[in-house]
Design an enzyme around this catalytic site. Structure first.
Site, PDB file in Angstrom:
ATOM      1  N   ASP A 278      87.544  43.532  -3.823  1.00  0.00           N
ATOM      2  CA  ASP A 278      86.507  43.586  -5.125  1.00  0.00           C
ATOM      3  C   ASP A 278      86.817  44.791  -5.586  1.00  0.00           C
ATOM      4  OD1 ASP A 278      84.706  42.742  -7.237  1.00  0.00           O
ATOM      5  OD2 ASP A 278      83.075  43.903  -6.009  1.00  0.00           O
ATOM      6  N   SER A 279      86.394  45.215  -6.963  1.00  0.00           N
ATOM      7  CA  SER A 279      86.324  46.620  -7.538  1.00  0.00           C
ATOM      8  C   SER A 279      85.397  47.482  -6.704  1.00  0.00           C
ATOM      9  CB  SER A 279      86.042  46.412  -8.827  1.00  0.00           C
ATOM     10  OG  SER A 279      84.480  45.773  -9.098  1.00  0.00           O
TER      11      SER A 279
ATOM     12  N   TYR B 226      86.013  47.055 -12.962  1.00  0.00           N
ATOM     13  CA  TYR B 226      87.078  46.410 -13.721  1.00  0.00           C
ATOM     14  C   TYR B 226      86.998  45.709 -14.710  1.00  0.00           C
ATOM     15  CZ  TYR B 226      89.803  46.843  -9.034  1.00  0.00           C
ATOM     16  OH  TYR B 226      90.570  47.532  -8.034  1.00  0.00           O
ATOM     17  N   GLY B 227      85.659  45.287 -15.325  1.00  0.00           N
ATOM     18  CA  GLY B 227      85.162  44.467 -16.208  1.00  0.00           C
ATOM     19  C   GLY B 227      85.621  45.032 -17.584  1.00  0.00           C
TER      20      GLY B 227
ATOM     21  N   CYS C 229      86.615  39.000  -6.596  1.00  0.00           N
ATOM     22  CA  CYS C 229      86.093  39.668  -7.978  1.00  0.00           C
ATOM     23  C   CYS C 229      86.518  38.583  -8.910  1.00  0.00           C
ATOM     24  CB  CYS C 229      86.923  40.950  -7.906  1.00  0.00           C
ATOM     25  SG  CYS C 229      86.726  41.616  -9.566  1.00  0.00           S
ATOM     26  N   ASN C 230      85.726  38.327  -9.924  1.00  0.00           N
ATOM     27  CA  ASN C 230      85.973  37.378 -10.927  1.00  0.00           C
ATOM     28  C   ASN C 230      87.175  37.945 -11.800  1.00  0.00           C
ATOM     29  OD1 ASN C 230      83.889  34.966 -11.325  1.00  0.00           O
ATOM     30  ND2 ASN C 230      82.958  36.610 -10.012  1.00  0.00           N
ATOM     31  N   THR C 231      86.774  39.361 -12.245  1.00  0.00           N
ATOM     32  CA  THR C 231      87.575  39.770 -13.237  1.00  0.00           C
ATOM     33  C   THR C 231      89.118  39.884 -12.593  1.00  0.00           C
ATOM     34  OG1 THR C 231      85.839  41.356 -13.785  1.00  0.00           O
ATOM     35  CG2 THR C 231      87.818  41.856 -14.852  1.00  0.00           C
TER      36      THR C 231
ATOM     37  N   GLU D 210      75.772  48.783  -8.404  1.00  0.00           N
ATOM     38  CA  GLU D 210      76.639  49.872  -7.643  1.00  0.00           C
ATOM     39  C   GLU D 210      75.669  50.894  -7.487  1.00  0.00           C
ATOM     40  OE1 GLU D 210      79.900  50.224  -6.622  1.00  0.00           O
ATOM     41  OE2 GLU D 210      80.088  48.080  -6.911  1.00  0.00           O
TER      42      GLU D 210
ATOM     43  N   CYS E  59      80.197  36.999 -11.811  1.00  0.00           N
ATOM     44  CA  CYS E  59      80.559  38.237 -11.130  1.00  0.00           C
ATOM     45  C   CYS E  59      80.077  38.381  -9.827  1.00  0.00           C
ATOM     46  CB  CYS E  59      80.149  39.507 -12.115  1.00  0.00           C
ATOM     47  SG  CYS E  59      80.302  41.062 -11.533  1.00  0.00           S
ATOM     48  N   THR E  60      80.941  39.053  -8.997  1.00  0.00           N
ATOM     49  CA  THR E  60      80.352  38.916  -7.582  1.00  0.00           C
ATOM     50  C   THR E  60      79.459  39.916  -7.312  1.00  0.00           C
ATOM     51  OG1 THR E  60      82.306  40.124  -6.938  1.00  0.00           O
ATOM     52  CG2 THR E  60      82.453  37.942  -6.553  1.00  0.00           C
ATOM     53  N   HIS E  61      79.079  41.042  -8.219  1.00  0.00           N
ATOM     54  CA  HIS E  61      78.048  41.769  -8.142  1.00  0.00           C
ATOM     55  C   HIS E  61      76.624  41.273  -8.449  1.00  0.00           C
ATOM     56  CE1 HIS E  61      81.221  45.052  -8.481  1.00  0.00           C
ATOM     57  NE2 HIS E  61      80.256  45.988  -8.231  1.00  0.00           N
TER      58      HIS E  61
HETATM   59  N1  DGL Z   1      82.758  41.974  -9.199  1.00  0.00           N
HETATM   60  C1  DGL Z   1      83.647  42.139 -10.193  1.00  0.00           C
HETATM   61  C2  DGL Z   1      83.699  40.480 -10.551  1.00  0.00           C
HETATM   62  O1  DGL Z   1      83.397  39.859 -10.089  1.00  0.00           O
HETATM   63  C3  DGL Z   1      83.878  43.183 -11.125  1.00  0.00           C
HETATM   64  C4  DGL Z   1      82.853  44.002 -11.734  1.00  0.00           C
HETATM   65  C5  DGL Z   1      83.425  44.895 -12.436  1.00  0.00           C
HETATM   66  O2  DGL Z   1      84.167  45.903 -11.660  1.00  0.00           O
HETATM   67  O3  DGL Z   1      83.175  45.469 -13.602  1.00  0.00           O
HETATM   68  O4  DGL Z   1      84.145  40.545 -11.717  1.00  0.00           O
END
Ligand code: DGL
Length: 278
Positions: free
Chosen positions: A17-18, A49-50, A80-82, A159, A191-193
């Site tokens: 993931d990011s 990453y988003g 990570c979805n992105t 984060e 988003c996994t966050h």
């Molecule tokens: N956790 C990531 C996702 O699922 C990325 C969040 C990010 O880095 O912006 O998209």
């Protein structure tokens, strides 16, 4: 020959993931397939990453896949979805390793869950802008309406560890109000966050809205994939073996503290990797 297969099955699964968001997926894999070893990479120096372009996210993801390959992983989960939205297709062309992302599993559960045909999806600007969730959901059922909402500040709040905080409440209320007005009954945490601020999101959306966390289904899909390819590890790692290894591109100490607060396995080692070199 039989030994080769056993060796292969005993190899770890790579998860990346990011940043810390992918830990929500790693945690689910630990719960559902506890025999599996995991090598986790969080790109903490380059998060988020988003808000980055497709090309950049593909380049980062490629470097991480190369790094994970040096750890002899048998499969990779893009937690990570992105990165799943932007890089899964490209990476599938470039590697022989089995790869899975988090989007397809989440889309499937949401389509099965909605009763009123109104699904909301929250995620990064990249994921929402890619239109990948509506695409996948419409392949299952064209009549469902999918409304996306980018919530770019959520990643930084997570984060920074502001999981229960008035600032998070305030920002979440603003982001989510339009989805409440539409009357969605299902909300994908795209988003996994975001599962890490699930209680705030759930409180604001109210009891009538089911929150879908793709992490659970991703672990189910990983298990299925490993079974199909005869790669599932049949027995737990030997006593004393370090079954979960964590790597990051920035401070390992900060990551370790955070990871230990959400994963209950006692994370002993986290190492910093110069990811640009891969
Ligand atoms: N956790 C990531 C996702 O699922 C990325 C969040 C990010 O880095 O912006 O998209």
């Amino acid at each position: 020959m039989a030994l080769d297969r056993q060796e292969l099955q005993a190899r770890p699964v790579g998860v990346f993931d990011s940043g810390v968001g992918g830990l929500t997926v790693a945690r689910e894999i630990m719960r559902q397939i506890p025999n599996e070893k995991i090598v986790y990479f969080g790109d903490t120096a380059r998060v988020p990453y988003g808000s980055k372009s497709r090309d950049t996210v593909v380049r980062y993801s490629r470097q991480i896949v190369r790094f994970l390959q040096t750890k002899q992983v048998k499969a990779i989960v893009i937690a990570c979805n992105t990165a799943s939205a932007f890089a899964l297709d490209v990476l599938e062309q470039e590697t022989d390793l089995p790869l899975i992302g988090v989007i397809r599993p989440g889309a499937r559960v949401a389509a099965d869950t909605t009763r009123n045909g109104e699904i909301g999806v929250i995620g990064t600007e990249g994921t929402i802008g890619s239109g990948i969730y509506p695409d996948f959901i419409h392949r299952i059922n064209k009549t469902i309406r999918v409304t996306g909402k980018a919530c770019p500040l959520f990643t930084s709040l997570v984060e920074e560890g502001l999981l229960e905080d008035p600032v998070t409440d305030e920002i979440a209320s603003r982001y989510l109000s339009e989805l409440i007005d539409i009357g969605i009954d299902t909300l994908i945490l795209g988003c996994t966050h975001y599962p890490l601020i699930r209680s705030t999101i759930g409180r604001i959306m109210g009891e009538g809205v089911t929150l879908v966390n793709p992490a659970y289904e991703t672990a189910v899909e990983l298990k299925r994939l490993l079974e199909k390819q005869d790669l599932l590890c049949p027995k737990p790692p030997a006593l004393g073996e370090n079954r979960y290894r964590f790597y990051v591109s920035d401070s390992a100490d900060k990551f370790k503290r955070f990871a230990n607060s959400i994963i209950k396995y006692g994370i002993l080692t986290a190492k910093t990797v110069p990811i640009e070199e891969y």
